[in-house]
Design a protein around this motif. Structure first.
Motif, PDB file in Angstrom:
ATOM      1  N   MET A   1     105.923  84.979  34.442  1.00 43.79           N
ATOM      2  CA  MET A   1     105.878  86.206  35.990  1.00 43.79           C
ATOM      3  C   MET A   1     105.732  85.339  37.381  1.00 43.79           C
ATOM      4  SD  MET A   1     103.988  89.327  35.678  1.00 43.79           S
ATOM      5  CE  MET A   1     104.795  89.940  34.332  1.00 43.79           C
ATOM      6  N   LYS A   2     107.120  86.104  38.002  1.00 48.81           N
ATOM      7  CA  LYS A   2     106.773  85.247  39.301  1.00 48.81           C
ATOM      8  C   LYS A   2     105.890  86.497  39.793  1.00 48.81           C
ATOM      9  CE  LYS A   2     111.199  82.832  38.746  1.00 48.81           C
ATOM     10  NZ  LYS A   2     112.370  82.089  39.539  1.00 48.81           N
ATOM     11  N   GLN A   3     105.101  85.681  41.273  1.00 47.12           N
ATOM     12  CA  GLN A   3     104.710  86.508  42.195  1.00 47.12           C
ATOM     13  C   GLN A   3     105.332  87.394  43.113  1.00 47.12           C
ATOM     14  OE1 GLN A   3     101.639  86.348  42.416  1.00 47.12           O
ATOM     15  NE2 GLN A   3     101.075  87.621  44.080  1.00 47.12           N
ATOM     16  N   SER A   4     106.990  87.602  43.188  1.00 46.89           N
ATOM     17  CA  SER A   4     107.553  88.991  43.189  1.00 46.89           C
ATOM     18  C   SER A   4     107.821  89.472  43.028  1.00 46.89           C
ATOM     19  CB  SER A   4     109.509  88.211  43.636  1.00 46.89           C
ATOM     20  OG  SER A   4     109.839  87.274  42.878  1.00 46.89           O
ATOM     21  N   GLU A   5     107.400  89.416  40.794  1.00 45.50           N
ATOM     22  CA  GLU A   5     107.706  90.560  39.787  1.00 45.50           C
ATOM     23  C   GLU A   5     106.730  91.089  40.056  1.00 45.50           C
ATOM     24  OE1 GLU A   5     108.150  87.939  36.485  1.00 45.50           O
ATOM     25  OE2 GLU A   5     110.202  87.882  37.103  1.00 45.50           O
ATOM     26  N   LYS A  20      96.909  92.737  28.709  1.00 43.90           N
ATOM     27  CA  LYS A  20      98.023  92.380  27.393  1.00 43.90           C
ATOM     28  C   LYS A  20      98.202  91.047  27.996  1.00 43.90           C
ATOM     29  CE  LYS A  20     100.997  96.075  27.235  1.00 43.90           C
ATOM     30  NZ  LYS A  20     102.467  95.804  27.454  1.00 43.90           N
ATOM     31  N   SER A  21      97.697  90.389  29.188  1.00 41.88           N
ATOM     32  CA  SER A  21      97.564  88.791  29.034  1.00 41.88           C
ATOM     33  C   SER A  21      96.465  88.001  29.679  1.00 41.88           C
ATOM     34  CB  SER A  21      97.957  88.235  31.165  1.00 41.88           C
ATOM     35  OG  SER A  21      99.494  88.793  30.880  1.00 41.88           O
ATOM     36  N   ARG A  22      95.612  88.769  29.125  1.00 39.46           N
ATOM     37  CA  ARG A  22      94.319  87.736  28.857  1.00 39.46           C
ATOM     38  C   ARG A  22      94.352  88.333  27.235  1.00 39.46           C
ATOM     39  NH1 ARG A  22      90.431  91.130  32.943  1.00 39.46           N
ATOM     40  NH2 ARG A  22      90.525  89.787  34.880  1.00 39.46           N
ATOM     41  N   ARG A  44      98.741  76.629  29.790  1.00 36.96           N
ATOM     42  CA  ARG A  44      98.625  76.905  31.021  1.00 36.96           C
ATOM     43  C   ARG A  44      99.519  78.079  32.166  1.00 36.96           C
ATOM     44  NH1 ARG A  44     101.019  71.879  33.935  1.00 36.96           N
ATOM     45  NH2 ARG A  44     102.761  72.648  33.200  1.00 36.96           N
ATOM     46  N   THR A  45     100.778  77.664  31.447  1.00 40.84           N
ATOM     47  CA  THR A  45     101.576  78.944  31.912  1.00 40.84           C
ATOM     48  C   THR A  45     100.858  80.653  32.146  1.00 40.84           C
ATOM     49  OG1 THR A  45     102.784  79.630  29.605  1.00 40.84           O
ATOM     50  CG2 THR A  45     103.993  77.948  31.824  1.00 40.84           C
ATOM     51  N   GLU A  46     100.212  80.997  31.069  1.00 39.43           N
ATOM     52  CA  GLU A  46      99.462  81.761  30.534  1.00 39.43           C
ATOM     53  C   GLU A  46      97.832  82.621  31.400  1.00 39.43           C
ATOM     54  OE1 GLU A  46      99.561  85.215  28.739  1.00 39.43           O
ATOM     55  OE2 GLU A  46     101.611  84.468  28.863  1.00 39.43           O
ATOM     56  N   ARG A  47      97.623  81.924  31.455  1.00 47.74           N
ATOM     57  CA  ARG A  47      96.190  81.319  32.346  1.00 47.74           C
ATOM     58  C   ARG A  47      96.425  81.600  34.328  1.00 47.74           C
ATOM     59  NH1 ARG A  47      94.155  76.495  31.630  1.00 47.74           N
ATOM     60  NH2 ARG A  47      95.431  75.554  33.170  1.00 47.74           N
ATOM     61  N   ARG A  48      97.705  80.930  34.113  1.00 47.04           N
ATOM     62  CA  ARG A  48      98.497  80.513  35.876  1.00 47.04           C
ATOM     63  C   ARG A  48      98.736  82.697  35.692  1.00 47.04           C
ATOM     64  NH1 ARG A  48     101.847  74.945  37.059  1.00 47.04           N
ATOM     65  NH2 ARG A  48      99.226  74.648  37.027  1.00 47.04           N
ATOM     66  N   LYS A  49      99.756  83.126  35.027  1.00 50.75           N
ATOM     67  CA  LYS A  49      99.435  84.366  35.077  1.00 50.75           C
ATOM     68  C   LYS A  49      98.753  85.460  34.917  1.00 50.75           C
ATOM     69  CE  LYS A  49     102.357  87.221  31.737  1.00 50.75           C
ATOM     70  NZ  LYS A  49     103.173  88.319  31.202  1.00 50.75           N
TER      71      LYS A  49
END
Length: 63
Positions: A1-5, A20-22, A44-49
């Motif tokens: 997921m990008k910041q723009s989204e 959901k992400s947590r 890493r991708t989930e943590r950043r999300k």
């Protein structure tokens, strides 16, 4: 997921997606502790999300 989204989402959507992400991040961490993940980059991708969503929520609360 990008910041723009993330910026386009409403506060309710952000809170729902953050929950959901947590949960997903927690599940991945547990699975990785039991047996190594095939793709550990998922952690890493989930943590950043989670961080992106939490940051945007905090930013909106301060305004």
């Amino acid at each position: 997921m990008k910041q723009s989204e993330v910026k386009e989402m409403s506060v309710a959507e952000l809170q729902e997606e953050l929950g959901k992400s947590r949960k997903a991040y927690s599940d991945l961490k547990m699975a990785h502790a039991v047996s190594p993940l095939e793709n550990p980059i998922q952690l890493r991708t989930e943590r950043r999300k989670v961080a992106r969503l939490a940051t945007e929520l905090t930013k909106r609360e301060q305004q």
